[in-house]
Motif scaffolding. Structure first.
Motif, short mmCIF file in Angstrom:
data_model
loop_
_atom_site.label_atom_id
_atom_site.label_comp_id
_atom_site.label_asym_id
_atom_site.label_seq_id
_atom_site.Cartn_x
_atom_site.Cartn_y
_atom_site.Cartn_z
N LYS A 50 0.85 -1.19 0.00
CA LYS A 50 0.00 0.00 0.00
C LYS A 50 0.88 1.24 0.00
CE LYS A 50 -3.68 2.27 2.68
NZ LYS A 50 -4.49 2.20 3.92
N VAL A 51 0.53 2.24 -0.80
CA VAL A 51 1.29 3.48 -0.90
C VAL A 51 0.53 4.58 -0.17
CG1 VAL A 51 2.31 5.18 -2.45
CG2 VAL A 51 2.26 2.76 -3.10
N THR A 52 1.23 5.34 0.66
CA THR A 52 0.62 6.44 1.41
C THR A 52 1.49 7.67 1.33
OG1 THR A 52 1.69 5.72 3.45
CG2 THR A 52 -0.54 4.88 3.03
N ASP A 53 0.92 8.83 1.70
CA ASP A 53 1.66 10.09 1.76
C ASP A 53 1.68 10.60 3.20
OD1 ASP A 53 2.29 10.33 -0.91
OD2 ASP A 53 0.35 11.25 -1.40
N VAL A 54 2.75 11.29 3.55
CA VAL A 54 2.84 11.90 4.88
C VAL A 54 3.11 13.38 4.68
CG1 VAL A 54 4.03 11.93 7.08
CG2 VAL A 54 3.69 9.77 5.89
N GLY A 55 2.07 14.20 4.77
CA GLY A 55 2.23 15.65 4.67
C GLY A 55 2.74 16.13 3.35
N GLY A 56 2.75 15.31 2.32
CA GLY A 56 3.22 15.72 1.01
C GLY A 56 4.72 15.92 0.93
N LEU A 57 5.44 15.61 2.01
CA LEU A 57 6.89 15.83 2.02
C LEU A 57 7.68 14.58 1.67
CD1 LEU A 57 7.19 18.04 5.23
CD2 LEU A 57 7.05 18.78 2.84
N SER A 58 7.07 13.43 1.80
CA SER A 58 7.79 12.20 1.50
C SER A 58 6.80 11.14 1.04
CB SER A 58 8.56 11.69 2.72
OG SER A 58 7.65 11.41 3.78
N ARG A 59 7.33 10.16 0.38
CA ARG A 59 6.52 9.05 -0.08
C ARG A 59 6.75 7.86 0.84
NH1 ARG A 59 2.47 10.44 -3.60
NH2 ARG A 59 3.24 12.05 -5.00
N THR A 60 5.67 7.35 1.41
CA THR A 60 5.79 6.19 2.30
C THR A 60 4.90 5.07 1.78
OG1 THR A 60 3.99 6.93 3.73
CG2 THR A 60 6.22 7.65 4.30
N ALA A 61 5.21 3.87 2.22
CA ALA A 61 4.45 2.71 1.78
C ALA A 61 4.47 1.66 2.87
CB ALA A 61 5.04 2.15 0.49
N GLU A 62 3.41 0.89 2.92
CA GLU A 62 3.36 -0.27 3.82
C GLU A 62 3.97 -1.47 3.11
OE1 GLU A 62 -0.58 -0.97 5.18
OE2 GLU A 62 -0.73 0.95 6.26
N VAL A 63 4.74 -2.25 3.86
CA VAL A 63 5.49 -3.37 3.29
C VAL A 63 5.16 -4.64 4.06
CG1 VAL A 63 7.80 -4.31 2.84
CG2 VAL A 63 7.36 -1.85 2.55
N ARG A 64 4.88 -5.70 3.33
CA ARG A 64 4.69 -7.01 3.95
C ARG A 64 6.04 -7.73 3.97
NH1 ARG A 64 4.45 -11.75 1.69
NH2 ARG A 64 4.12 -10.81 -0.38
N PRO A 65 6.60 -8.01 5.15
CA PRO A 65 7.92 -8.67 5.21
C PRO A 65 7.85 -10.11 4.71
CG PRO A 65 6.98 -8.50 7.41
CD PRO A 65 6.06 -7.74 6.51
N TYR A 66 8.95 -10.57 4.17
CA TYR A 66 9.01 -11.95 3.71
C TYR A 66 9.11 -12.94 4.86
CZ TYR A 66 9.86 -10.17 -1.01
OH TYR A 66 9.75 -9.53 -2.21
N VAL A 67 9.69 -12.53 5.97
CA VAL A 67 9.92 -13.41 7.11
C VAL A 67 8.72 -13.37 8.05
CG1 VAL A 67 11.35 -13.83 9.15
CG2 VAL A 67 12.42 -13.23 6.96
N SER A 68 8.26 -14.52 8.46
CA SER A 68 7.21 -14.62 9.47
C SER A 68 7.87 -14.81 10.83
CB SER A 68 6.27 -15.81 9.17
OG SER A 68 5.35 -16.00 10.21
N VAL A 69 7.80 -13.81 11.68
CA VAL A 69 8.50 -13.87 12.97
C VAL A 69 7.85 -14.89 13.91
CG1 VAL A 69 9.28 -11.50 12.78
CG2 VAL A 69 7.12 -11.97 13.93
N GLY A 70 6.61 -15.27 13.63
CA GLY A 70 5.94 -16.24 14.51
C GLY A 70 6.42 -17.66 14.32
N THR A 71 7.16 -17.94 13.25
CA THR A 71 7.64 -19.30 12.98
C THR A 71 9.16 -19.37 12.90
OG1 THR A 71 7.38 -18.93 10.59
CG2 THR A 71 5.52 -19.91 11.77
N LEU A 72 9.86 -18.42 13.51
CA LEU A 72 11.32 -18.41 13.44
C LEU A 72 11.91 -19.63 14.15
CD1 LEU A 72 12.27 -14.67 14.04
CD2 LEU A 72 12.49 -15.98 11.92
N ASP A 73 12.90 -20.22 13.52
CA ASP A 73 13.60 -21.36 14.14
C ASP A 73 15.09 -21.27 13.83
OD1 ASP A 73 14.21 -23.71 15.38
OD2 ASP A 73 13.51 -24.99 13.75
N LEU A 74 15.47 -21.70 12.64
CA LEU A 74 16.88 -21.65 12.25
C LEU A 74 17.17 -20.35 11.52
CD1 LEU A 74 19.45 -23.48 12.27
CD2 LEU A 74 18.87 -24.05 9.91
N VAL A 75 18.22 -19.64 11.97
CA VAL A 75 18.61 -18.37 11.35
C VAL A 75 20.11 -18.40 11.07
CG1 VAL A 75 16.76 -17.09 12.49
CG2 VAL A 75 19.02 -17.23 13.57
N GLY A 76 20.56 -17.39 10.32
CA GLY A 76 21.98 -17.25 10.05
C GLY A 76 22.43 -15.83 10.36
#
Length: 331
Positions: free
Chosen positions: A238-264
């Motif tokens: 989703k793309v949003t604006d903040v006061g017309g001064l910058s462009r912001t967007a909502e991002v869905r992360p690739y990693v699901s923190v609820g199922t973390l197990d093995l990391v590097g």
């Protein structure tokens, strides 16, 4: 007569007592009939067999009541064996899953040319919305230091916040205090990804407000002194604006923190920025479908302009001159 009946009852009672005694001795000793018992057995064998058939179930019941732990012990042994088999199956499944995760992590390290230390999540910190952290079972003795990048086979997990000799606390990318430099795949525009929107939503802010972000844009880390470049972060939803001064967007992360197990944990950065190599290939856009050709028009000749039609009208069915005039004259 009454005396004979009483005597018969006494004899039968004596025989029953003798037979029951022999059954009891046979059950207790388990030895074959010999000596005097053999003689009595031969004389009272039929009575003993009949009484034995009646009283044997009673003997087994009395034995089970006298030794109740025998069946409980067997049930306990079966339960323990069942639990052991379940543990073995669970261990086999865990080994298979761990092997797959390690293989995926190694493939990611090869693509990005990272030097990584594998670790497992052993504890979850305060996840009330103000602090999102996990603890892993690797630390200073494994070459891990603060601010190192942590990832798994799906993408960015977070950065190392603190370390001990054998453990480390990882600040997840969705933590409100997390802020990581990011780059758009399509335009290579730079910005920053921050947490604070929950475990499944990040906020991306573009540094140059004159450029637009589009839904579906993918993000990777652009790298700094603290973390490495090229790690997949997520996708703009989703793309949003903040006061017309910058462009912001909502991002869905690739990693699901609820199922973390093995990391590097990346302890060695590549000599060359891997760019977008770690992102999964985008599906090819469908080829445009060519419009169907219009059907060909069928030309119908004008009957009045057709020579054949004129001749047919003039000559009639027979095709001979004067036939139509003859018919008209007859009418």
């Amino acid at each position: 007569m009454g005396r004979d009946t009483r005597r018969s009852r006494l004899v039968i009672a004596a025989l029953l007592i003798a037979a029951f005694t022999l059954i009891t001795l046979d059950y207790k000793t388990g030895r074959s009939a010999t000596g005097a018992r053999g003689v009595v057995h031969s004389a009272l064998g039929g009575v003993e067999d009949g009484v034995s058939a009646v009283f044997r179930p009673i003997g087994h019941t009395v034995s089970s009541l006298a030794h109740p732990n025998r069946y409980h012990d067997r049930a306990d042994r079966l339960a323990q064996e069942n639990a052991r088999l379940r543990r073995d199956l669970a261990d086999d499944k865990m080994i298979t899953q761990t092997g797959k995760e390690l293989a995926d992590l190694r493939l990611l390290a090869n693509k990005g040319q990272y030097t990584m230390v594998p670790a497992r999540v052993i504890a979850i910190g305060d996840v009330t919305g103000t602090d999102w952290t996990v603890t892993i079972n690797a630390g200073k003795d494994d070459g891990i230091a603060t601010d190192k990048t942590v990832l798994n086979a799906d993408g960015l997990v977070g950065t190392v916040a603190s370390v001990t000799a054998h453990t480390a606390v990882v600040r997840l990318v969705c933590d409100p205090n997390s802020r990581i430099g990011a780059r758009l795949e399509r335009t290579q525009l730079l910005g920053a990804v921050a947490g604070g929107q929950g475990p499944s939503t990040l906020v991306f802010t573009v540094y140059d407000a004159s450029f637009r972000v589009q839904k579906g844009d993918r993000l990777t880390t652009f790298g700094s002194l603290d973390y490495v470049a090229g790690v997949p972060i997520g996708e703009v939803t989703k793309v949003t604006d903040v006061g017309g001064l910058s462009r912001t967007a909502e991002v869905r992360p690739y990693v699901s923190v609820g199922t973390l197990d093995l990391v590097g944990v990346v302890v060695g950065r590549p000599t060359v920025d891997p760019g977008d190599r770690l992102l999964s290939p985008q599906p090819a856009p469908p080829e445009p479908t060519a419009p169907a050709p219009a059907p060909e028009a069928t030309l119908v000749p004008d009957a009045a302009a057709s020579p054949g039609a004129t001749t047919q009208g003039a000559t009639g069915t027979s095709g001979t001159p004067g036939a139509t005039g003859t018919q008209g004259g007859a009418g």
